[in-house]
Enzyme design. Sequence first.
Site, PDB file in Angstrom:
ATOM      1  N   MET A   1      30.607  30.411  34.532  1.00  0.00           N
ATOM      2  CA  MET A   1      30.157  31.469  33.422  1.00  0.00           C
ATOM      3  C   MET A   1      31.101  31.716  32.163  1.00  0.00           C
ATOM      4  O   MET A   1      31.466  30.817  31.951  1.00  0.00           O
ATOM      5  CB  MET A   1      30.304  32.923  34.401  1.00  0.00           C
ATOM      6  N   CYS A   2      31.510  33.154  31.975  1.00  0.00           N
ATOM      7  CA  CYS A   2      32.221  33.183  30.653  1.00  0.00           C
ATOM      8  C   CYS A   2      30.996  33.832  29.752  1.00  0.00           C
ATOM      9  O   CYS A   2      29.921  33.679  29.717  1.00  0.00           O
ATOM     10  CB  CYS A   2      32.609  32.071  29.746  1.00  0.00           C
ATOM     11  N   GLY A   3      31.444  34.899  29.123  1.00  0.00           N
ATOM     12  CA  GLY A   3      30.546  35.743  28.191  1.00  0.00           C
ATOM     13  C   GLY A   3      30.864  35.368  26.776  1.00  0.00           C
ATOM     14  O   GLY A   3      32.288  35.740  26.297  1.00  0.00           O
ATOM     15  N   ARG A  32      30.290  38.476  33.434  1.00  0.00           N
ATOM     16  CA  ARG A  32      30.066  36.863  33.171  1.00  0.00           C
ATOM     17  C   ARG A  32      31.517  36.471  33.180  1.00  0.00           C
ATOM     18  O   ARG A  32      31.817  35.275  33.229  1.00  0.00           O
ATOM     19  CB  ARG A  32      29.574  36.645  31.730  1.00  0.00           C
ATOM     20  N   THR A 149      34.956  36.669  27.102  1.00  0.00           N
ATOM     21  CA  THR A 149      35.310  37.105  28.389  1.00  0.00           C
ATOM     22  C   THR A 149      35.313  36.080  29.275  1.00  0.00           C
ATOM     23  O   THR A 149      34.285  35.330  29.485  1.00  0.00           O
ATOM     24  CB  THR A 149      34.787  38.498  29.062  1.00  0.00           C
TER      25      THR A 149
END
Length: 298
Positions: A1-3, A32, A149
């Site tokens: 993930m990661c946003g 995320r 994020t």
Amino acid sequence: MCGIVGLFLKDKSLEPQLGALLSTMLVTMTDRGPDSAGIAIYGAADDREAKITVQSATPAKDFAGLEVELERALGTGVTIEIKSTHAVISLPKDKLEAGRAALSELRPDIRVMSSGDTIEIYKETGLPKDVVSRFAVASMSGTHGIGHTRMATESAVTTLGAHPFSTGSDQCLVHNGSLSNHNNLRRELKHQGMRFETENDSEVAAAYLTAEMAKGKNLGEALEGAVDDLDGFFTFVVGTKSGFGVVRDAIACKPAIMAETDRYVAFGSEYRALVNLPGIDTARVWEPEPATVYFWEH
Ligand SMILES: NC(=O)CC[C@H](N)C(=O)O
């Protein structure tokens, strides 16, 4: 993930709202990546002044008296705006390099987050809502900005491991994915004189783009090179003083959505990051293609 979120404004009347719009976009992406969050804001340009954004784990100790000590070391006026663990140092453009050197002498524990004409980077471990409120991001104006994020894959959860990464003047990069050739590339870039603060793969991507642009490529051309030279998974959103770029790897398994109106270009890892933007209901919305560079410039 990661946003990831990004907003590149075309309409000057939106500039006072840049920080507020980006903050909402980033907070929407919280689930995320809960590890750390960061934001790069490109503010107003000043003909004479450059700025360095620095971070300290012990701000009360490190920032006390720094303005006076820097002025004495540089023989010129300097202003410092302290925001929690970060501080933005404004100084004459021709003193930027001397200022960085003086900083590492005077306060060896301070970390430079970014330097250049307009960029400011704020990043810390913790949730987006805490990071944006700690640095009052919603009150910032600017021409474009990028937020991230993080859910760490490649290096420790630390302030320096948070995104955006800035490895060159007014440059920044955020990344969703993981690179598989970053160790080899880091070694090569070190031989070319690049310096690294972390073991993070995304920092290597940022340094790769900096090195390519130092050879004379523009951001769009450097991103074309990244498609060939970087292995693994990536959606990158990158900023320069006047540019904003997006590229995904050839498989493009990391999500990405873009929207464009005559007022802005926006990027989100998911569409829900974009829903509060003005005029989104009539925007052109599309998923960026794999291995395709998207690039805008003011
Ligand atoms: N989950 C991700 O996309 C992580 C991005 C990057 N590899 C990092 O560890 O910071």
